[in-house]
Design a protein around this motif. Sequence first.
Motif, PDB file in Angstrom:
ATOM      1  N   TRP A  37       0.815  -1.207   0.000  1.00  0.00           N
ATOM      2  CA  TRP A  37       0.000   0.000   0.000  1.00  0.00           C
ATOM      3  C   TRP A  37       0.852   1.262   0.000  1.00  0.00           C
ATOM      4  CZ3 TRP A  37      -4.812  -1.040  -1.218  1.00  0.00           C
ATOM      5  CH2 TRP A  37      -5.291  -2.320  -0.955  1.00  0.00           C
ATOM      6  N   PHE A  38       2.129   1.132   0.341  1.00  0.00           N
ATOM      7  CA  PHE A  38       3.031   2.278   0.365  1.00  0.00           C
ATOM      8  C   PHE A  38       3.921   2.363  -0.864  1.00  0.00           C
ATOM      9  CE2 PHE A  38       1.877   2.014   4.847  1.00  0.00           C
ATOM     10  CZ  PHE A  38       1.568   3.341   5.087  1.00  0.00           C
ATOM     11  N   ARG A  39       3.727   1.472  -1.815  1.00  0.00           N
ATOM     12  CA  ARG A  39       4.475   1.573  -3.073  1.00  0.00           C
ATOM     13  C   ARG A  39       4.136   2.896  -3.746  1.00  0.00           C
ATOM     14  NH1 ARG A  39       2.892  -3.902  -6.084  1.00  0.00           N
ATOM     15  NH2 ARG A  39       2.476  -2.308  -7.667  1.00  0.00           N
ATOM     16  N   ASP A  40       5.097   3.481  -4.425  1.00  0.00           N
ATOM     17  CA  ASP A  40       4.892   4.781  -5.067  1.00  0.00           C
ATOM     18  C   ASP A  40       3.729   4.765  -6.059  1.00  0.00           C
ATOM     19  OD1 ASP A  40       6.956   5.933  -3.623  1.00  0.00           O
ATOM     20  OD2 ASP A  40       8.432   5.724  -5.251  1.00  0.00           O
ATOM     21  N   ASP A  41       3.634   3.705  -6.877  1.00  0.00           N
ATOM     22  CA  ASP A  41       2.567   3.651  -7.873  1.00  0.00           C
ATOM     23  C   ASP A  41       1.193   3.545  -7.225  1.00  0.00           C
ATOM     24  OD1 ASP A  41       3.171   1.028  -7.022  1.00  0.00           O
ATOM     25  OD2 ASP A  41       2.887   0.144  -9.008  1.00  0.00           O
ATOM     26  N   VAL A  42       1.110   2.778  -6.152  1.00  0.00           N
ATOM     27  CA  VAL A  42      -0.163   2.645  -5.443  1.00  0.00           C
ATOM     28  C   VAL A  42      -0.527   3.958  -4.759  1.00  0.00           C
ATOM     29  CG1 VAL A  42      -1.384   1.411  -3.601  1.00  0.00           C
ATOM     30  CG2 VAL A  42       0.143   0.155  -5.141  1.00  0.00           C
ATOM     31  N   GLN A  43       0.446   4.588  -4.118  1.00  0.00           N
ATOM     32  CA  GLN A  43       0.191   5.868  -3.449  1.00  0.00           C
ATOM     33  C   GLN A  43      -0.241   6.948  -4.437  1.00  0.00           C
ATOM     34  OE1 GLN A  43       0.431   7.008   0.053  1.00  0.00           O
ATOM     35  NE2 GLN A  43      -0.146   4.855   0.033  1.00  0.00           N
ATOM     36  N   GLU A  44       0.380   6.968  -5.613  1.00  0.00           N
ATOM     37  CA  GLU A  44      -0.008   7.942  -6.641  1.00  0.00           C
ATOM     38  C   GLU A  44      -1.456   7.733  -7.062  1.00  0.00           C
ATOM     39  OE1 GLU A  44       1.125   8.834 -11.269  1.00  0.00           O
ATOM     40  OE2 GLU A  44       2.757   8.267  -9.913  1.00  0.00           O
ATOM     41  N   TRP A  45      -1.849   6.474  -7.257  1.00  0.00           N
ATOM     42  CA  TRP A  45      -3.221   6.164  -7.649  1.00  0.00           C
ATOM     43  C   TRP A  45      -4.190   6.529  -6.539  1.00  0.00           C
ATOM     44  CZ3 TRP A  45      -7.424   3.124  -6.410  1.00  0.00           C
ATOM     45  CH2 TRP A  45      -8.364   2.944  -7.419  1.00  0.00           C
ATOM     46  N   VAL A  69      -7.549  -2.041  -6.552  1.00  0.00           N
ATOM     47  CA  VAL A  69      -6.112  -1.872  -6.278  1.00  0.00           C
ATOM     48  C   VAL A  69      -5.392  -3.216  -6.326  1.00  0.00           C
ATOM     49  CG1 VAL A  69      -4.412  -1.204  -4.533  1.00  0.00           C
ATOM     50  CG2 VAL A  69      -6.371   0.269  -4.974  1.00  0.00           C
ATOM     51  N   LEU A  70      -5.962  -4.236  -5.682  1.00  0.00           N
ATOM     52  CA  LEU A  70      -5.316  -5.551  -5.685  1.00  0.00           C
ATOM     53  C   LEU A  70      -5.089  -6.046  -7.108  1.00  0.00           C
ATOM     54  CD1 LEU A  70      -7.288  -7.313  -2.803  1.00  0.00           C
ATOM     55  CD2 LEU A  70      -4.928  -6.480  -2.719  1.00  0.00           C
ATOM     56  N   LYS A  71      -6.076  -5.881  -7.959  1.00  0.00           N
ATOM     57  CA  LYS A  71      -5.978  -6.365  -9.337  1.00  0.00           C
ATOM     58  C   LYS A  71      -5.070  -5.473 -10.187  1.00  0.00           C
ATOM     59  CE  LYS A  71     -10.558  -8.187  -8.890  1.00  0.00           C
ATOM     60  NZ  LYS A  71     -11.951  -7.820  -9.053  1.00  0.00           N
ATOM     61  N   LYS A  72      -5.281  -4.171 -10.111  1.00  0.00           N
ATOM     62  CA  LYS A  72      -4.526  -3.229 -10.945  1.00  0.00           C
ATOM     63  C   LYS A  72      -3.030  -3.319 -10.688  1.00  0.00           C
ATOM     64  CE  LYS A  72      -3.964   1.731 -11.886  1.00  0.00           C
ATOM     65  NZ  LYS A  72      -3.723   1.601 -13.310  1.00  0.00           N
ATOM     66  N   PHE A  73      -2.647  -3.465  -9.432  1.00  0.00           N
ATOM     67  CA  PHE A  73      -1.233  -3.436  -9.077  1.00  0.00           C
ATOM     68  C   PHE A  73      -0.650  -4.821  -8.797  1.00  0.00           C
ATOM     69  CE2 PHE A  73      -2.877   0.790  -8.194  1.00  0.00           C
ATOM     70  CZ  PHE A  73      -1.994   1.544  -8.956  1.00  0.00           C
ATOM     71  N   GLY A  74      -1.420  -5.864  -9.091  1.00  0.00           N
ATOM     72  CA  GLY A  74      -0.914  -7.229  -8.966  1.00  0.00           C
ATOM     73  C   GLY A  74      -0.514  -7.608  -7.554  1.00  0.00           C
ATOM     74  N   ILE A  75      -1.268  -7.134  -6.575  1.00  0.00           N
ATOM     75  CA  ILE A  75      -0.981  -7.441  -5.182  1.00  0.00           C
ATOM     76  C   ILE A  75      -1.639  -8.774  -4.843  1.00  0.00           C
ATOM     77  CG2 ILE A  75      -1.265  -6.684  -2.797  1.00  0.00           C
ATOM     78  CD1 ILE A  75      -1.373  -3.772  -3.910  1.00  0.00           C
ATOM     79  N   SER A  76      -0.839  -9.729  -4.409  1.00  0.00           N
ATOM     80  CA  SER A  76      -1.389 -11.052  -4.126  1.00  0.00           C
ATOM     81  C   SER A  76      -2.302 -11.011  -2.909  1.00  0.00           C
ATOM     82  CB  SER A  76      -0.263 -12.067  -3.910  1.00  0.00           C
ATOM     83  OG  SER A  76       0.490 -11.731  -2.776  1.00  0.00           O
ATOM     84  N   HIS A  77      -3.263 -11.913  -2.895  1.00  0.00           N
ATOM     85  CA  HIS A  77      -4.217 -11.981  -1.798  1.00  0.00           C
ATOM     86  C   HIS A  77      -4.773 -13.392  -1.691  1.00  0.00           C
ATOM     87  CE1 HIS A  77      -6.584 -11.015  -5.371  1.00  0.00           C
ATOM     88  NE2 HIS A  77      -7.591 -11.621  -4.791  1.00  0.00           N
ATOM     89  N   GLY A  78      -5.333 -13.683  -0.556  1.00  0.00           N
ATOM     90  CA  GLY A  78      -5.903 -14.999  -0.325  1.00  0.00           C
ATOM     91  C   GLY A  78      -6.876 -14.931   0.837  1.00  0.00           C
ATOM     92  N   THR A  79      -7.204 -16.078   1.375  1.00  0.00           N
ATOM     93  CA  THR A  79      -8.153 -16.138   2.480  1.00  0.00           C
ATOM     94  C   THR A  79      -7.505 -16.799   3.686  1.00  0.00           C
ATOM     95  OG1 THR A  79      -9.031 -18.245   1.732  1.00  0.00           O
ATOM     96  CG2 THR A  79     -10.157 -16.267   0.942  1.00  0.00           C
TER      97      THR A  79
END
Length: 95
Positions: A37-45, A69-79
Amino acid sequence: THDLTNKTLPEWLGPDAHYYDRSMPYTNVFISKTAPWFRDDVQEWLKKLKESHGCIKYRWGDHVLHSVVLKKFGISHGTLDGYSYYHGSHNRYVS
């Protein structure tokens, strides 16, 4: 679904509208690593999102935006399996 979000969010997302595919994580309880969440590209968005005032004007919800955000920036997620809690506003147990 929320009609106003369905109309306005894809318009705001423009070429990124395909990330709003209406499959979303359940966000009443979640755990996240903070680094993505603190990546520059994510913060800019996120800054552009804040400046749009779409959350206030159109009531774009957090689960919708987390999903994009998870999809756009390829952030992995699960349950997290094996956990449950009582959700009072839905009057049910969630697991």
